[in-house]
Design a protein around this motif. Structure first.
Motif, PDB file in Angstrom:
ATOM      1  N   PHE A  72       0.837  -1.202   0.000  1.00 56.46           N
ATOM      2  CA  PHE A  72       0.000   0.000   0.000  1.00 56.46           C
ATOM      3  C   PHE A  72       0.874   1.256   0.000  1.00 56.46           C
ATOM      4  CE2 PHE A  72      -2.412   3.316   2.275  1.00 56.46           C
ATOM      5  CZ  PHE A  72      -3.496   3.427   1.414  1.00 56.46           C
ATOM      6  N   VAL A  73       1.937   1.251   0.773  1.00 56.61           N
ATOM      7  CA  VAL A  73       2.871   2.384   0.808  1.00 56.61           C
ATOM      8  C   VAL A  73       3.463   2.613  -0.580  1.00 56.61           C
ATOM      9  CG1 VAL A  73       5.127   3.148   1.699  1.00 56.61           C
ATOM     10  CG2 VAL A  73       3.408   2.229   3.268  1.00 56.61           C
ATOM     11  N   VAL A  74       3.832   1.536  -1.256  1.00 54.19           N
ATOM     12  CA  VAL A  74       4.378   1.649  -2.615  1.00 54.19           C
ATOM     13  C   VAL A  74       3.333   2.257  -3.544  1.00 54.19           C
ATOM     14  CG1 VAL A  74       5.228   0.360  -4.615  1.00 54.19           C
ATOM     15  CG2 VAL A  74       6.041  -0.219  -2.318  1.00 54.19           C
ATOM     16  N   ALA A  75       2.111   1.759  -3.480  1.00 52.88           N
ATOM     17  CA  ALA A  75       1.042   2.253  -4.352  1.00 52.88           C
ATOM     18  C   ALA A  75       0.778   3.742  -4.116  1.00 52.88           C
ATOM     19  CB  ALA A  75      -0.227   1.436  -4.137  1.00 52.88           C
TER      20      ALA A  75
ATOM     21  N   HIS B 164       3.640  10.354  -6.863  1.00 56.39           N
ATOM     22  CA  HIS B 164       4.648  10.740  -7.860  1.00 56.39           C
ATOM     23  C   HIS B 164       3.966  11.127  -9.173  1.00 56.39           C
ATOM     24  CE1 HIS B 164       8.774   9.193  -6.473  1.00 56.39           C
ATOM     25  NE2 HIS B 164       8.954  10.400  -6.974  1.00 56.39           N
ATOM     26  N   LEU B 165       3.033  10.303  -9.620  1.00 60.66           N
ATOM     27  CA  LEU B 165       2.344  10.583 -10.885  1.00 60.66           C
ATOM     28  C   LEU B 165       1.520  11.859 -10.792  1.00 60.66           C
ATOM     29  CD1 LEU B 165       1.316   6.966 -11.913  1.00 60.66           C
ATOM     30  CD2 LEU B 165       3.068   8.407 -12.976  1.00 60.66           C
ATOM     31  N   VAL B 166       0.870  12.077  -9.660  1.00 59.23           N
ATOM     32  CA  VAL B 166       0.105  13.315  -9.458  1.00 59.23           C
ATOM     33  C   VAL B 166       1.054  14.515  -9.481  1.00 59.23           C
ATOM     34  CG1 VAL B 166      -1.246  14.619  -7.759  1.00 59.23           C
ATOM     35  CG2 VAL B 166      -1.832  12.230  -8.264  1.00 59.23           C
ATOM     36  N   PHE B 167       2.173  14.403  -8.792  1.00 62.38           N
ATOM     37  CA  PHE B 167       3.163  15.479  -8.771  1.00 62.38           C
ATOM     38  C   PHE B 167       3.625  15.817 -10.186  1.00 62.38           C
ATOM     39  CE2 PHE B 167       7.469  17.104  -8.714  1.00 62.38           C
ATOM     40  CZ  PHE B 167       7.430  18.084  -7.724  1.00 62.38           C
TER      41      PHE B 167
ATOM     42  N   CYS C 243      14.557  12.552  -3.789  1.00 62.09           N
ATOM     43  CA  CYS C 243      13.110  12.745  -3.708  1.00 62.09           C
ATOM     44  C   CYS C 243      12.554  11.976  -2.513  1.00 62.09           C
ATOM     45  CB  CYS C 243      12.451  12.256  -4.994  1.00 62.09           C
ATOM     46  SG  CYS C 243      10.657  12.367  -4.936  1.00 62.09           S
ATOM     47  N   PRO C 244      11.826  12.652  -1.647  1.00 60.42           N
ATOM     48  CA  PRO C 244      11.263  11.958  -0.488  1.00 60.42           C
ATOM     49  C   PRO C 244      10.273  10.861  -0.885  1.00 60.42           C
ATOM     50  CG  PRO C 244      10.816  14.331  -0.373  1.00 60.42           C
ATOM     51  CD  PRO C 244      11.570  14.081  -1.620  1.00 60.42           C
ATOM     52  N   LEU C 245       9.544  11.052  -1.977  1.00 57.60           N
ATOM     53  CA  LEU C 245       8.609  10.014  -2.418  1.00 57.60           C
ATOM     54  C   LEU C 245       9.354   8.766  -2.888  1.00 57.60           C
ATOM     55  CD1 LEU C 245       5.923  12.118  -4.310  1.00 57.60           C
ATOM     56  CD2 LEU C 245       5.651  10.915  -2.132  1.00 57.60           C
ATOM     57  N   THR C 246      10.486   8.958  -3.508  1.00 54.32           N
ATOM     58  CA  THR C 246      11.292   7.811  -3.922  1.00 54.32           C
ATOM     59  C   THR C 246      11.793   7.060  -2.698  1.00 54.32           C
ATOM     60  OG1 THR C 246      11.945   8.908  -5.970  1.00 54.32           O
ATOM     61  CG2 THR C 246      13.338   7.086  -5.227  1.00 54.32           C
ATOM     62  N   ASP C 247      12.192   7.795  -1.678  1.00 59.87           N
ATOM     63  CA  ASP C 247      12.634   7.152  -0.437  1.00 59.87           C
ATOM     64  C   ASP C 247      11.497   6.355   0.203  1.00 59.87           C
ATOM     65  OD1 ASP C 247      15.140   8.255  -0.802  1.00 59.87           O
ATOM     66  OD2 ASP C 247      14.791   9.928   0.582  1.00 59.87           O
TER      67      ASP C 247
ATOM     68  N   GLU D   3      18.623   5.833 -10.089  1.00 56.40           N
ATOM     69  CA  GLU D   3      18.069   7.085 -10.611  1.00 56.40           C
ATOM     70  C   GLU D   3      16.660   7.346 -10.100  1.00 56.40           C
ATOM     71  OE1 GLU D   3      19.194   4.618 -12.594  1.00 56.40           O
ATOM     72  OE2 GLU D   3      21.125   5.407 -13.192  1.00 56.40           O
ATOM     73  N   GLY D   4      15.931   6.292  -9.700  1.00 56.31           N
ATOM     74  CA  GLY D   4      14.637   6.472  -9.058  1.00 56.31           C
ATOM     75  C   GLY D   4      13.419   6.256  -9.917  1.00 56.31           C
ATOM     76  N   PHE D   5      12.360   6.939  -9.514  1.00 60.09           N
ATOM     77  CA  PHE D   5      11.021   6.750 -10.052  1.00 60.09           C
ATOM     78  C   PHE D   5      10.946   6.943 -11.562  1.00 60.09           C
ATOM     79  CE2 PHE D   5       6.938   8.451 -11.356  1.00 60.09           C
ATOM     80  CZ  PHE D   5       6.047   7.528 -10.834  1.00 60.09           C
ATOM     81  N   ILE D   6      11.410   8.071 -12.044  1.00 63.70           N
ATOM     82  CA  ILE D   6      11.274   8.386 -13.472  1.00 63.70           C
ATOM     83  C   ILE D   6      11.985   7.349 -14.322  1.00 63.70           C
ATOM     84  CG2 ILE D   6      11.895  10.059 -15.263  1.00 63.70           C
ATOM     85  CD1 ILE D   6      11.192  12.263 -13.251  1.00 63.70           C
TER      86      ILE D   6
END
Length: 135
Positions: free
Chosen positions: A15-18, A24-27, A65-69, A86-89
């Motif tokens: 759930f945390v991942v989702a 991230h997508l909203v941002f 990025c805090p969301l990536t963390d 590199e993270g999310f993107i």
């Protein structure tokens, strides 16, 4: 999932991942279209400026990025594979939504969308002032 991972125990982490992926997508979506939304709701431009500043600083200075963390924490707890450094993107967008070779072009398009939206907002604000009755 790792062998012997308790599926019930993984649910909160999943759930945390989702949530992290969704935020991230909203941002990123708001980064692209937030200036256009400010045409309708001008009071939101401050938030858009902050989002653009964070996005630009993250890109230019490699800020973490805090969301990536948060997503990394959730993935570890759920026994999911790791994100690339590199993270999310890099994981969800580059090479998935657009070819990796086009990454700089996509960044330029995002910058252009922001510039057009802010220019439009300025022009619309001027038109409203010019068209408003004199006081």
């Amino acid at each position: 999932m790792t062998a012997g991972m308790n599926l019930i125990g993984a649910v909160p982490y999943t759930f945390v991942v989702a949530v992290a992926v969704t935020l991230h997508l909203v941002f990123l979506g708001y980064l692209v279209v937030g200036g256009f939304l400010a045409w309708r709701w001008p009071a939101t431009i401050g938030l858009h400026i902050a989002v653009v500043a964070w996005g630009a600083a993250s890109l230019l200075f490699g800020l973490p990025c805090p969301l990536t963390d948060v997503e990394r924490f959730g993935r570890a707890g759920a026994g999911m594979g790791e994100l690339p450094p590199e993270g999310f993107i890099e994981h969800y967008l580059t090479g998935v939504w657009y070819p990796a070779d086009y990454a700089v072009g996509v960044q330029v398009l995002v910058f252009a969308a922001v510039a057009v939206s802010w220019t439009g907002l300025i022009l619309r604000s001027r038109d409203r002032r010019v068209g408003s009755p004199a006081q």
